[in-house]
Design an enzyme around this catalytic site. Structure first.
Site, mmCIF file in Angstrom:
data_model
loop_
_atom_site.group_PDB
_atom_site.id
_atom_site.type_symbol
_atom_site.label_atom_id
_atom_site.label_comp_id
_atom_site.label_asym_id
_atom_site.label_seq_id
_atom_site.Cartn_x
_atom_site.Cartn_y
_atom_site.Cartn_z
ATOM 1 C CB THR A 76 -3.630 4.622 -6.936
ATOM 2 O OG1 THR A 76 -3.050 5.381 -5.870
ATOM 3 C CG2 THR A 76 -3.071 5.128 -8.260
ATOM 4 C CE LYS A 80 -3.561 -0.302 -8.309
ATOM 5 N NZ LYS A 80 -3.863 0.924 -7.516
ATOM 6 C CE LYS A 131 -0.170 7.457 -5.564
ATOM 7 N NZ LYS A 131 -1.012 6.580 -4.742
#
Length: 294
Positions: free
Chosen positions: A96, A239, A171
């Protein structure tokens, strides 16, 4: 497509690599610490000391590393994947990461005669082990179709999302949904506890109703047991949420729930919980209950 190079063999990657081998693919692997992947070697994977050696004869290269900076490190430069993969290789980043980095990889891959796909996954450690991940793929559609059998070794809900970067954007949308869901779950458990409800009975009562979700099924039992072992690290979820917040800002979107959940997780990380699983968000609410500052 017979030989696959795999870089990024952590909680998710190791199980994914193992499932690739189970489907009969030859597997090259690279890791900074060889001892951490000795089990894969024993199962038939071939270890290489460097990225160039690992990828040079592969038909496809799969990466699933930690952070966008790690993606850039393994793809670009003299010792990176793009410089050392043979022409015609499929390079598939399943981290990701930033949609902008995915677009950059795609541009440079095309210049070198390579095929790039961004294909982040969702489904956690349990999905990685079972080979039931959802895989969100961006890039050229013909490249997606060529790699579909490889994706099917790792997942069972595989979708083409659009051009380069679309997999990453999908995502990030997924992570925005999860942020609200985990926060809602923890708030509900905190409320129920304060009202003296039996928490297991509560979960049994709502799991099959409108409040049911994969996050509830997976994380709520761990919360009740006080099990904060990571299926997905808080530090990695932070993140992801930061990436989503940055992309939202570039579109002048205000995502208030995302921003609040991100702030709560950052508070936990500062308190030393960044290596916990995402279900440890309940600790933030437990501090609230005891009147401690959060």
């Amino acid at each position: 497509m017979k030989k696959i190079a795999f870089i990024g063999l952590g909680i998710m990657g190791k199980s994914m690599a193992r499932n690739v081998m189970k489907k009969g693919y030859e597997l090259n692997i690279y890791a900074r610490t060889r001892s951490k992947v000795s089990d894969l070697e024993q199962e038939g994977a071939v270890f290489y000391e460097t990225i160039p050696a690992c990828v040079k004869d592969a038909d496809a290269v799969i990466t699933i590393v930690g952070y966008p900076k790690d993606v850039e490190e393994v793809y670009f430069g003299e010792n990176g994947i793009l410089q050392n993969a043979k022409q015609g290789t499929y390079v598939i980043d399943m981290t990701t990461s930033s949609p902008k980095i995915a677009e950059k990889i795609d541009r440079e891959a095309k210049e070198r005669g390579l095929h790039a796909l961004d294909a982040p996954v969702t489904g956690g450690d349990t999905g990685a082990k079972a080979g039931t991940l959802s895989i969100l793929v961006g890039g050229a559609k013909e490249d997606y179709e060529s790699c579909l059998p490889l994706f099917e070794a790792m997942g069972n809900n595989i979708n083409y999302e659009g051009a380069a970067g679309a997999g990453q954007n999908t995502k990030l949308a997924n992570q925005i949904m999860i942020a609200g869901t985990i926060s809602g779950l923890c708030e509900a458990l905190s409320y129920a506890k304060a009202k003296g409800l039996d928490l297991q009975t509560l979960l049994d009562s709502v799991a099959t109703g409108a409040a049911g979700s994969r996050q509830l099924d997976t994380l709520a039992p761990r919360i009740l047991k006080g099990d904060f072992a990571p299926g997905f690290f808080i530090k990695h979820f932070i993140k992801d949420m930061k990436l989503a917040a940055s992309e939202a800002k570039s579109e002048e979107l205000e995502l208030n729930v995302l921003e609040r959940v991100l702030d709560n997780y950052e508070t936990l990380a500062e308190a030393g919980c960044e290596e916990d699983g995402t279900q440890a968000l309940i600790k933030f609410y437990e501090k609230c209950e005891t009147g401690k500052e959060n």
